[in-house]
Design a protein around this motif. Structure first.
Motif, mmCIF file in Angstrom:
data_model
loop_
_atom_site.group_PDB
_atom_site.id
_atom_site.type_symbol
_atom_site.label_atom_id
_atom_site.label_comp_id
_atom_site.label_asym_id
_atom_site.label_seq_id
_atom_site.Cartn_x
_atom_site.Cartn_y
_atom_site.Cartn_z
ATOM 1 N N THR A 100 0.830 -1.210 0.000
ATOM 2 C CA THR A 100 0.000 0.000 0.000
ATOM 3 C C THR A 100 0.864 1.260 0.000
ATOM 4 O OG1 THR A 100 -0.153 -0.143 2.401
ATOM 5 C CG2 THR A 100 -1.971 -1.099 1.134
ATOM 6 N N ASN A 101 2.098 1.152 0.443
ATOM 7 C CA ASN A 101 3.000 2.305 0.436
ATOM 8 C C ASN A 101 3.994 2.235 -0.713
ATOM 9 O OD1 ASN A 101 1.919 3.657 2.694
ATOM 10 N ND2 ASN A 101 2.945 2.203 4.037
ATOM 11 N N TYR A 102 3.628 1.554 -1.767
ATOM 12 C CA TYR A 102 4.453 1.472 -2.967
ATOM 13 C C TYR A 102 4.099 2.664 -3.851
ATOM 14 C CZ TYR A 102 6.597 -0.515 -7.186
ATOM 15 O OH TYR A 102 7.366 -0.735 -8.299
ATOM 16 N N HIS A 103 4.983 3.654 -3.871
ATOM 17 C CA HIS A 103 4.732 4.901 -4.596
ATOM 18 C C HIS A 103 5.920 5.242 -5.486
ATOM 19 C CE1 HIS A 103 1.254 5.533 -2.043
ATOM 20 N NE2 HIS A 103 2.016 5.386 -0.979
ATOM 21 N N PRO A 104 6.130 4.476 -6.562
ATOM 22 C CA PRO A 104 7.315 4.727 -7.377
ATOM 23 C C PRO A 104 7.365 6.133 -7.971
ATOM 24 C CG PRO A 104 5.874 3.127 -8.438
ATOM 25 C CD PRO A 104 5.348 3.356 -7.058
ATOM 26 N N ASP A 105 6.227 6.734 -8.301
ATOM 27 C CA ASP A 105 6.263 8.107 -8.823
ATOM 28 C C ASP A 105 6.848 9.068 -7.801
ATOM 29 O OD1 ASP A 105 5.381 8.743 -11.548
ATOM 30 O OD2 ASP A 105 3.566 7.647 -10.989
ATOM 31 N N ARG A 106 6.411 8.939 -6.567
ATOM 32 C CA ARG A 106 6.902 9.817 -5.504
ATOM 33 C C ARG A 106 8.402 9.591 -5.276
ATOM 34 N NH1 ARG A 106 3.984 8.969 0.010
ATOM 35 N NH2 ARG A 106 2.221 9.201 -1.388
ATOM 36 N N TRP A 107 8.803 8.326 -5.207
ATOM 37 C CA TRP A 107 10.213 8.005 -4.953
ATOM 38 C C TRP A 107 11.106 8.498 -6.086
ATOM 39 C CZ3 TRP A 107 9.272 2.064 -4.123
ATOM 40 C CH2 TRP A 107 8.483 1.872 -2.978
ATOM 41 N N LEU A 108 10.671 8.235 -7.314
ATOM 42 C CA LEU A 108 11.513 8.565 -8.464
ATOM 43 C C LEU A 108 11.512 10.051 -8.770
ATOM 44 C CD1 LEU A 108 10.591 5.378 -10.445
ATOM 45 C CD2 LEU A 108 12.777 5.877 -9.320
ATOM 46 N N ALA A 110 11.465 12.301 -6.384
ATOM 47 C CA ALA A 110 12.449 12.784 -5.401
ATOM 48 C C ALA A 110 13.868 12.451 -5.859
ATOM 49 C CB ALA A 110 12.174 12.178 -4.030
ATOM 50 N N ALA A 111 14.056 11.265 -6.432
ATOM 51 C CA ALA A 111 15.379 10.875 -6.932
ATOM 52 C C ALA A 111 15.818 11.807 -8.058
ATOM 53 C CB ALA A 111 15.358 9.425 -7.404
ATOM 54 N N LYS A 112 14.936 12.080 -8.986
ATOM 55 C CA LYS A 112 15.256 12.971 -10.104
ATOM 56 C C LYS A 112 15.618 14.360 -9.592
ATOM 57 C CE LYS A 112 15.452 14.048 -14.504
ATOM 58 N NZ LYS A 112 16.399 13.450 -15.416
ATOM 59 N N ARG A 159 9.960 6.472 -16.513
ATOM 60 C CA ARG A 159 9.815 7.182 -17.792
ATOM 61 C C ARG A 159 9.172 8.548 -17.595
ATOM 62 N NH1 ARG A 159 8.486 1.713 -21.137
ATOM 63 N NH2 ARG A 159 10.671 1.143 -21.432
ATOM 64 N N ARG A 160 8.171 8.627 -16.729
ATOM 65 C CA ARG A 160 7.534 9.930 -16.463
ATOM 66 C C ARG A 160 8.527 10.913 -15.852
ATOM 67 N NH1 ARG A 160 2.920 6.718 -15.469
ATOM 68 N NH2 ARG A 160 3.449 6.385 -13.291
ATOM 69 N N GLN A 161 9.457 10.398 -15.055
ATOM 70 C CA GLN A 161 10.424 11.264 -14.382
ATOM 71 C C GLN A 161 11.702 11.479 -15.198
ATOM 72 O OE1 GLN A 161 9.372 12.935 -11.870
ATOM 73 N NE2 GLN A 161 7.492 11.726 -11.761
ATOM 74 N N GLY A 162 11.824 10.814 -16.337
ATOM 75 C CA GLY A 162 12.999 10.984 -17.180
ATOM 76 C C GLY A 162 14.233 10.257 -16.672
#
Length: 187
Positions: A100-108, A110-112, A159-162
Motif C-alpha cells: 500500500t506504500n508502494y509509490h514509485p512516482d513519488r520516490w523517483l 524525489a530521486a530525479k 519514464r515519467r520522471q525521465g
C-alpha cells in the motif's frame, strides 16, 4: 562480475564472496565485456543511481532480502539470528504482502530532483518472488494481489520522471527448490 569492485572495501568483497558461495555461484572479478551499442554508452556519465532493493523482506522491516531466511550467515553474526526467520515463515510473507506504500512516482520524482540519472528495481531476488505477474511458477504477483504489476508501475514512473530504467533479477529461485535446501537449519 563485481561491477565497481575497485571501490568495494575488503569486507564488502568478502560478503559478496560469502553470498556467492552459499548459492553455489562463482564470483568473478573480471570486468564486463565492452559494449559496442552506442545507445548503451549513457552509463559512464549517468551519475547517481537509485537501487531499490525491496520485496517480501520489507514486511517485517529487519530482514535482508532473501538472506533473512538463511540461518547463521557469517555477515550477520553480530545480529545473532535476530534478523532471521525460517523459510516457511519467510515464504508466508507473500500472503501478507500488501504494498500500500508502494509509490514509485513519488520516490523517483524525489530521486530525479536530487540529481539521480537512473534507478534499478529488484524485480526478483533469490526468494523467487517476482514483482510482476509471471506466468512461470506459482510465486509472483500473478498468484498474489490479483496480478498487479509492480514492475510496470516502476517502469512507467521512471519514464515519467525521465530516469533510465534498470532491473535487478536473480536467477536462483529458492522457492522453487525449497524442498531440497536446508537454509542452514539442517538436512
Amino acid at each position: 562480475a563485481f561491477i565497481g569492485s575497485a571501490c568495494r572495501s575488503s569486507d564488502e568483497k568478502q560478503r559478496a564472496a560469502d553470498q556467492h558461495d552459499v548459492i553455489g555461484v562463482a564470483a568473478s572479478a573480471q570486468d564486463a565485456a565492452a559494449c559496442t551499442c552506442p545507445s548503451d554508452h549513457w552509463f559512464p556519465q549517468a551519475g547517481l543511481g537509485l537501487f531499490i532493493h525491496w520485496g517480501l523482506a520489507s514486511i517485517p522491516g529487519n530482514l535482508d532480502l532473501s538472506w533473512g531466511m538463511m540461518k547463521n550467515t557469517p555477515w550477520d553474526a553480530s545480529a545473532k539470528n535476530s534478523n532471521k526467520m525460517t523459510p516457511a515463515e519467510y515464504f508466508a510473507l507473500a500472503e501478507r504482502f500488501k504494498p500500500t506504500n508502494y509509490h514509485p512516482d513519488r520516490w523517483l520524482k524525489a530521486a530525479k530532483e536530487a540529481g539521480f540519472g537512473y534507478a534499478v528495481l529488484t524485480t526478483r531476488h533469490h526468494d523467487g518472488f517476482a514483482l510482476w505477474p509471471s506466468k512461470h511458477g506459482d510465486f509472483s504477483m500473478r498468484t498474489h494481489l490479483g496480478g498487479r504489476d509492480l514492475v510496470r508501475e516502476y517502469v512507467d514512473a521512471c519514464r515519467r520522471q525521465g530516469l533510465k530504467v534498470g532491473f535487478y533479477y536473480s536467477p536462483p529461485d529458492w522457492h522453487f527448490d525449497r524442498q531440497y535446501r536446508s537454509f542452514g537449519y539442517g538436512s
